[in-house]
Design a protein around this motif. Sequence first.
Motif, PDB file in Angstrom:
ATOM      1  N   ARG A  29     -24.127  26.897 -15.337  1.00  0.00           N
ATOM      2  CA  ARG A  29     -23.382  28.154 -15.395  1.00  0.00           C
ATOM      3  C   ARG A  29     -22.499  28.310 -14.153  1.00  0.00           C
ATOM      4  O   ARG A  29     -21.334  28.713 -14.248  1.00  0.00           O
ATOM      5  N   THR A  30     -23.048  27.960 -12.992  1.00  0.00           N
ATOM      6  CA  THR A  30     -22.279  28.063 -11.747  1.00  0.00           C
ATOM      7  C   THR A  30     -21.114  27.082 -11.752  1.00  0.00           C
ATOM      8  O   THR A  30     -19.998  27.416 -11.319  1.00  0.00           O
ATOM      9  N   THR A  32     -19.516  25.968 -14.370  1.00  0.00           N
ATOM     10  CA  THR A  32     -18.515  26.483 -15.318  1.00  0.00           C
ATOM     11  C   THR A  32     -17.686  27.586 -14.673  1.00  0.00           C
ATOM     12  O   THR A  32     -16.447  27.600 -14.790  1.00  0.00           O
ATOM     13  N   ASP A  33     -18.335  28.495 -13.969  1.00  0.00           N
ATOM     14  CA  ASP A  33     -17.616  29.590 -13.306  1.00  0.00           C
ATOM     15  C   ASP A  33     -16.673  29.049 -12.224  1.00  0.00           C
ATOM     16  O   ASP A  33     -15.544  29.539 -12.069  1.00  0.00           O
ATOM     17  N   LEU A  34     -17.129  28.039 -11.484  1.00  0.00           N
ATOM     18  CA  LEU A  34     -16.287  27.436 -10.447  1.00  0.00           C
ATOM     19  C   LEU A  34     -15.065  26.762 -11.065  1.00  0.00           C
ATOM     20  O   LEU A  34     -13.939  26.906 -10.567  1.00  0.00           O
ATOM     21  N   LEU A  36     -13.616  27.486 -13.827  1.00  0.00           N
ATOM     22  CA  LEU A  36     -12.693  28.505 -14.335  1.00  0.00           C
ATOM     23  C   LEU A  36     -11.752  28.978 -13.231  1.00  0.00           C
ATOM     24  O   LEU A  36     -10.546  29.127 -13.444  1.00  0.00           O
ATOM     25  N   ILE A  37     -12.305  29.207 -12.039  1.00  0.00           N
ATOM     26  CA  ILE A  37     -11.456  29.594 -10.909  1.00  0.00           C
ATOM     27  C   ILE A  37     -10.493  28.461 -10.561  1.00  0.00           C
ATOM     28  O   ILE A  37      -9.303  28.691 -10.308  1.00  0.00           O
ATOM     29  N   ASP A  51     -10.469  34.993  -5.127  1.00  0.00           N
ATOM     30  CA  ASP A  51     -10.851  33.755  -5.824  1.00  0.00           C
ATOM     31  C   ASP A  51     -11.478  32.757  -4.853  1.00  0.00           C
ATOM     32  O   ASP A  51     -12.475  32.100  -5.166  1.00  0.00           O
ATOM     33  N   SER A  54     -15.004  33.870  -3.988  1.00  0.00           N
ATOM     34  CA  SER A  54     -15.917  33.643  -5.117  1.00  0.00           C
ATOM     35  C   SER A  54     -16.221  32.156  -5.278  1.00  0.00           C
ATOM     36  O   SER A  54     -17.369  31.767  -5.510  1.00  0.00           O
ATOM     37  N   MET A  58     -19.883  30.103  -5.000  1.00  0.00           N
ATOM     38  CA  MET A  58     -20.398  29.198  -6.031  1.00  0.00           C
ATOM     39  C   MET A  58     -20.651  27.803  -5.462  1.00  0.00           C
ATOM     40  O   MET A  58     -21.649  27.154  -5.803  1.00  0.00           O
TER      41      MET A  58
END
Length: 305
Positions: A29-30, A32-34, A36-37, A51, A54, A58
């Motif tokens: 999950r982490t 994927t979030d990274l 995306l940024i 950004d 964040s 991550m």
Amino acid sequence: NLSRLFSTQCSSDDEREEEKAAASIDRERTKTDLLLIASRSDRGQSASQSDKDSAMEMIERLESMNPHPQGLLSAASESSASVLGTWEVVFSSTQLFRSSPFFMAGRAVCETEDEARQYDWFCDMHRGALAISTIGKVRQIISPTRMVSEFEVKAGAVPFLSDFTPFKYSGGWPVTIDGAIVSSADIETVEDGNAWEIFMDTVEIKGSNLPLLRQLLDAGLKLQSRALGQFLEQNVNDYTNPKPIFRTTYLDHDLRISRDQDGKVFVYARVSDQTEPTDYSSIMSDLGLGKLLEGFNDSITKYYL
């Protein structure tokens, strides 16, 4: 008693498996979030401060969950976490070209904080000079003893159409100068298997589409950085060929996080297990005019023999 002991052991094993599964889900999950940024900020180049903050949170979270803290030791193995292969930069907290061992070696020459700040300023100015160009793929190709960095870039070849033709058009000609800056270095695993010591070797331009220049480059024209450093060692007091340390702080089969000596972050995604540099020999040295004319014919004139 044996039954109770067996039951307790099974329960402990189940809890450990559940913890491993939860940690794996958290990592994915982490990641994927990274990513995306990274995707919405052009690998961090256009990231806002929010950004960046964040992304760093991550990154630090992933580093704390590193499943292979000695992952570089697996380079010669068939481990799924082996660092061998082709990796592309997907996010960086600094300029993308500093993923190159050439620029890491340049930083390692700096001995004081003031010199390091001057080098950071130089890199900022170098990035500014690249503003008229488009940065393409930025790769690291890792073999057991070698790191090859490929930095692909293209720039407009003819800036203003109206200077050369009667046509009025706000942009330039659809012709670009293309090429890849390829830096090669030897690597040695240090620090208990979580870092490389890098010994810079050569810098060359590959895949240039400039006529004449391409022939010179393909004939073996390159900067012999190591040989130059050895010459300086012999003739300049207190000069030593730099060997920067490049740490890997997170590694799994798909993602690698590395930091240079200042802690600047580079996030790489695995492209393949290929350990050979890219072959640019198929690129024509015609400024892309052949492809341009082919496209014009296919779309406009439609004349075929």
